[in-house]
Design a protein around this motif. Sequence first.
Motif, PDB file in Angstrom:
ATOM      1  N   VAL A   1      17.683  40.402  28.476  1.00 50.36           N
ATOM      2  CA  VAL A   1      18.986  39.742  28.389  1.00 50.36           C
ATOM      3  C   VAL A   1      19.968  40.387  29.363  1.00 50.36           C
ATOM      4  O   VAL A   1      20.736  39.697  30.052  1.00 50.36           O
ATOM      5  CB  VAL A   1      19.526  39.809  26.949  1.00 50.36           C
ATOM      6  N   SER A   2      19.948  41.712  29.441  1.00 47.41           N
ATOM      7  CA  SER A   2      20.854  42.422  30.352  1.00 47.41           C
ATOM      8  C   SER A   2      20.572  42.069  31.801  1.00 47.41           C
ATOM      9  O   SER A   2      21.500  41.940  32.619  1.00 47.41           O
ATOM     10  CB  SER A   2      20.708  43.936  30.146  1.00 47.41           C
ATOM     11  N   HIS A   3      19.309  41.900  32.151  1.00 46.78           N
ATOM     12  CA  HIS A   3      18.973  41.512  33.523  1.00 46.78           C
ATOM     13  C   HIS A   3      19.590  40.164  33.881  1.00 46.78           C
ATOM     14  O   HIS A   3      20.160  39.995  34.966  1.00 46.78           O
ATOM     15  CB  HIS A   3      17.456  41.442  33.692  1.00 46.78           C
ATOM     16  N   ALA A   4      19.505  39.212  32.957  1.00 45.51           N
ATOM     17  CA  ALA A   4      20.093  37.895  33.209  1.00 45.51           C
ATOM     18  C   ALA A   4      21.610  37.988  33.366  1.00 45.51           C
ATOM     19  O   ALA A   4      22.206  37.317  34.225  1.00 45.51           O
ATOM     20  CB  ALA A   4      19.738  36.946  32.069  1.00 45.51           C
TER      21      ALA A   4
ATOM     22  N   THR B   1      18.384  53.584  27.002  1.00 47.84           N
ATOM     23  CA  THR B   1      18.391  52.224  27.546  1.00 47.84           C
ATOM     24  C   THR B   1      19.811  51.778  27.889  1.00 47.84           C
ATOM     25  O   THR B   1      20.056  51.193  28.957  1.00 47.84           O
ATOM     26  CB  THR B   1      17.779  51.248  26.525  1.00 47.84           C
ATOM     27  N   THR B   2      20.768  52.046  26.996  1.00 45.93           N
ATOM     28  CA  THR B   2      22.162  51.637  27.230  1.00 45.93           C
ATOM     29  C   THR B   2      22.750  52.343  28.441  1.00 45.93           C
ATOM     30  O   THR B   2      23.425  51.720  29.277  1.00 45.93           O
ATOM     31  CB  THR B   2      23.013  51.936  25.981  1.00 45.93           C
ATOM     32  N   MET B   3      22.518  53.659  28.565  1.00 48.28           N
ATOM     33  CA  MET B   3      23.045  54.400  29.712  1.00 48.28           C
ATOM     34  C   MET B   3      22.463  53.881  31.020  1.00 48.28           C
ATOM     35  O   MET B   3      23.173  53.750  32.027  1.00 48.28           O
ATOM     36  CB  MET B   3      22.767  55.889  29.544  1.00 48.28           C
ATOM     37  N   MET B   4      21.182  53.576  31.033  1.00 49.05           N
ATOM     38  CA  MET B   4      20.563  53.076  32.265  1.00 49.05           C
ATOM     39  C   MET B   4      21.083  51.692  32.618  1.00 49.05           C
ATOM     40  O   MET B   4      21.292  51.371  33.794  1.00 49.05           O
ATOM     41  CB  MET B   4      19.042  53.075  32.112  1.00 49.05           C
ATOM     42  N   ILE B   5      21.299  50.834  31.623  1.00 48.39           N
ATOM     43  CA  ILE B   5      21.860  49.505  31.886  1.00 48.39           C
ATOM     44  C   ILE B   5      23.287  49.629  32.390  1.00 48.39           C
ATOM     45  O   ILE B   5      23.731  48.885  33.285  1.00 48.39           O
ATOM     46  CB  ILE B   5      21.806  48.642  30.611  1.00 48.39           C
ATOM     47  N   ALA B   6      24.047  50.590  31.841  1.00 47.54           N
ATOM     48  CA  ALA B   6      25.443  50.793  32.255  1.00 47.54           C
ATOM     49  C   ALA B   6      25.551  51.527  33.585  1.00 47.54           C
ATOM     50  O   ALA B   6      26.649  51.604  34.172  1.00 47.54           O
ATOM     51  CB  ALA B   6      26.186  51.571  31.183  1.00 47.54           C
TER      52      ALA B   6
ATOM     53  N   GLY C   1      26.565  39.086  37.553  1.00 50.09           N
ATOM     54  CA  GLY C   1      27.725  39.944  37.723  1.00 50.09           C
ATOM     55  C   GLY C   1      28.414  40.331  36.434  1.00 50.09           C
ATOM     56  O   GLY C   1      29.608  40.668  36.445  1.00 50.09           O
ATOM     57  N   ARG C   2      27.713  40.337  35.315  1.00 49.49           N
ATOM     58  CA  ARG C   2      28.322  40.610  34.012  1.00 49.49           C
ATOM     59  C   ARG C   2      27.703  41.858  33.385  1.00 49.49           C
ATOM     60  O   ARG C   2      27.148  41.828  32.292  1.00 49.49           O
ATOM     61  CB  ARG C   2      28.163  39.404  33.106  1.00 49.49           C
TER      62      ARG C   2
ATOM     63  N   GLY D   1      25.720  35.320  25.114  1.00 49.37           N
ATOM     64  CA  GLY D   1      25.729  36.650  24.562  1.00 49.37           C
ATOM     65  C   GLY D   1      26.660  36.790  23.373  1.00 49.37           C
ATOM     66  O   GLY D   1      26.327  37.455  22.396  1.00 49.37           O
ATOM     67  N   ARG D   2      27.826  36.151  23.395  1.00 45.99           N
ATOM     68  CA  ARG D   2      28.792  36.294  22.304  1.00 45.99           C
ATOM     69  C   ARG D   2      28.245  35.667  21.028  1.00 45.99           C
ATOM     70  O   ARG D   2      28.390  36.217  19.936  1.00 45.99           O
ATOM     71  CB  ARG D   2      30.123  35.632  22.685  1.00 45.99           C
ATOM     72  N   LEU D   3      27.630  34.493  21.163  1.00 48.88           N
ATOM     73  CA  LEU D   3      27.075  33.814  20.000  1.00 48.88           C
ATOM     74  C   LEU D   3      25.956  34.646  19.390  1.00 48.88           C
ATOM     75  O   LEU D   3      25.863  34.790  18.169  1.00 48.88           O
ATOM     76  CB  LEU D   3      26.551  32.438  20.398  1.00 48.88           C
ATOM     77  N   CYS D   4      25.114  35.223  20.245  1.00 51.22           N
ATOM     78  CA  CYS D   4      24.011  36.053  19.753  1.00 51.22           C
ATOM     79  C   CYS D   4      24.546  37.254  18.974  1.00 51.22           C
ATOM     80  O   CYS D   4      24.070  37.584  17.892  1.00 51.22           O
ATOM     81  CB  CYS D   4      23.146  36.521  20.927  1.00 51.22           C
ATOM     82  N   ALA D   5      25.568  37.903  19.530  1.00 53.89           N
ATOM     83  CA  ALA D   5      26.146  39.065  18.856  1.00 53.89           C
ATOM     84  C   ALA D   5      26.767  38.676  17.528  1.00 53.89           C
ATOM     85  O   ALA D   5      26.644  39.387  16.519  1.00 53.89           O
ATOM     86  CB  ALA D   5      27.188  39.723  19.754  1.00 53.89           C
TER      87      ALA D   5
END
Length: 767
Positions: free
Chosen positions: A542-545, A592-597, A550-551, A23-27
């Motif tokens: 990506v968020s699901h993975a 989408t962000t609120m639901m993921i959070a 646990g991240r 994730g960090r590299l992608c960002a």
Amino acid sequence: MSPSRRLGSRRERRTATGTLPGGRLCALLLAVTVLLCTAPASAGQADSPGSDRNGTNVGLPEGPSDGPVVLVGVPGLLWEDVTPEHTPALWEMAEAGAIGNVSIRTATSRTCPTDGWLSVSAGQRALSERERFTVCEPAPEPVVDGSGATVPGFSDFAEQNARSVFAAPVGLLGQAVRDRGGLTLAAGPGAALGAADASGRVDHYVDSARDLSAERLRGVSLAVVEMPELTSLYPADTDSGEDGPKEADPEDVPEQVREDTLETLDSRLAALVRTLPDGATLMVLGVSMDTGPSQLTVALTGRAVGDGLAGPAAYLASESTRRPGLVVLTDTTATVLDTLGADPGQPTGGRVWQTTDRPSPFEEAVVRLVDFNTAAIVVGASIPGFFSGLVAIQLLIYTAAAYAMHRYSWGERGKRAAVLSVTRVVALAGAAFPVASYLANLIPWWASQYPPLALLASVLAVDALVVALAVAGPWRRTILGPMTVVAGATTVVLFLDLCFGAHLQMNSPTGYSPIVAGRFYGIGNIAFATFATGMLMAVAGVSHALISRGRRRAAVVTTLLVGTASVLIIGWPGLGTDFGGVIALIPGLAVTTMMIAGIRITALRLAAVAVVSVTAISLLAWMDYLRPVEDRSHFGAFAEQVMNGDAGTVLARKLGAMLGTLGNWHLTLLAAGALVFLFAVLNRPGNWRIGALQRAYEYAPTLRAGLTGSLVTALVGFAANDSGVAIPALALTVAVPLTLSACVWALQQRERVPEEDPEGSHCVQEA
């Protein structure tokens, strides 16, 4: 091989085209890409890699000339007509001067000579009302009064265009020249329409270019000349029966006759150039079509020196298109006034012509202009069939998937597994179809003998490659893995395309056309729907993975970084430059962000999101407004209209266009079919007790976040864009098949995971 042989005859080309990117590299990569893209865009370079768009205004280095500007309008003149054999004088002038294609779109899709001349007069898209849309009516014969003349009924032209959606100020060009103290001359009825002042008068008038002389040009600031030789080849059929006159068929005119006419035209143009005083600015423009649908016509300019023209030898460009070798008709008005140093008194729809490097040798430069026009014609001819095919394919996928899922319990386990596996692959192929239509532009399908078939073959080949990538790696065993690959590919391809000039969108069936002229740079509305949906579904995958490991915080941060980069590239002037896209994407991204959070969505939070959206687009528009007028995009232009109180006309035009899209049965049916399948089929309980969609949500909760965000963006995009129903139609074309692929995986897991524990053991399966 001679240039004319390489370009091909007009008849041959008409025949060929008529059937016609941890994730960090992608960002970190996304952040670096945005910085790299934004830097050149802010410097005004949105063209192809290696092209120079630090253009200079047309003219000699020492500045504007004291000589007259002579604008020659030749309806129907195409670059395929310009050859050393049949138009040697024009070929030599083009070789010495600056050249390009011109998009002649006016207030309607059909550009007749009167429409073209009125648009030149107004500096905005104009039109002339005619009895039948398919037949061009001649310009009225001016009433001669001494050395000058007045166009009869000119006030009617002015009034009808003032009431049009573009509020075109007919007479602006001639009036600006008169206000500066200059004199105008017109040669021909059409030229009189283009050169007349607000009262419809020109200072000097002659019947045709053959009546021009050096003496008549003396003291004139602007001379507008009509050369209608090509138009005269295609008279309307006045004996066509009850339906009235019909347009002539270009194929009825023998090629030899057209070539002879081009030679006559060339000799008259050469004679005109010999009468020009040194330093005069000559502009040759294909002001309209001679007959048939619109194409890209000729634009050429240079300074008169002796019996020819002096450079610069370059491609024409302008801020209207931000593409080398392409300008628009209304740029002509701005360029004439700039060359004369005249003030139009109000903003025009065009921008001043600039020059940029062109390929060498000159023959190659002409071939590229011809090929660009060919691609535009092919796409225009292919779009109806393309979207009909897209609708048919999508509905077939939904119907077959519904049948397969309804009969889920039939047959042996192996047979069921095979049916579901095929359904998943087909769903991924359907979702990859839009991005494949852009990647297909890496293949010159328009040069094929059968362009529609070549286009279809190219799209299917690329689609197969994307699907192969989605199902080839270890991610194919996870619920959202293949979906994330397809959605990610869609996002990356369009992101990079915006970074490097949006070449994949130009002349794409799902992009934009220079003939239709709705947009020339940035991200089109259909591409926005595809990109935004792909991005939201990709971050959901990506968020699901990440959450499965646990991240959750990393998932939220990744979503925000990718989403912010997407909003920036969509809205940044010179990159995406999509006003409505920013307004539509921010709410979908926020949901989408609120639901993921795991944050509850409330009315207060949605109101805050709406405020952020309006603030963001206002800030972008204000920043663009602060740039010089010639560098502004439509963001800055709209900000100026708001400040001047003229924004209502633009908003009304866009609202009318948005509501009008509901009449597009292809896209309306596509959107309706996708929604019915999503909520009536995937969400319908079956013999597995809950709907496939709900089962997929249990395995991958972030799927709900991506899908919900996509639906929100599609809904807001429908209301905020003049493409209307095209936004949800294309968004659902990506989102629903991707969701189907996840639902099929969930059903396949039912074969392996005990029914009593749908939420526990699936995590072990994916890990």
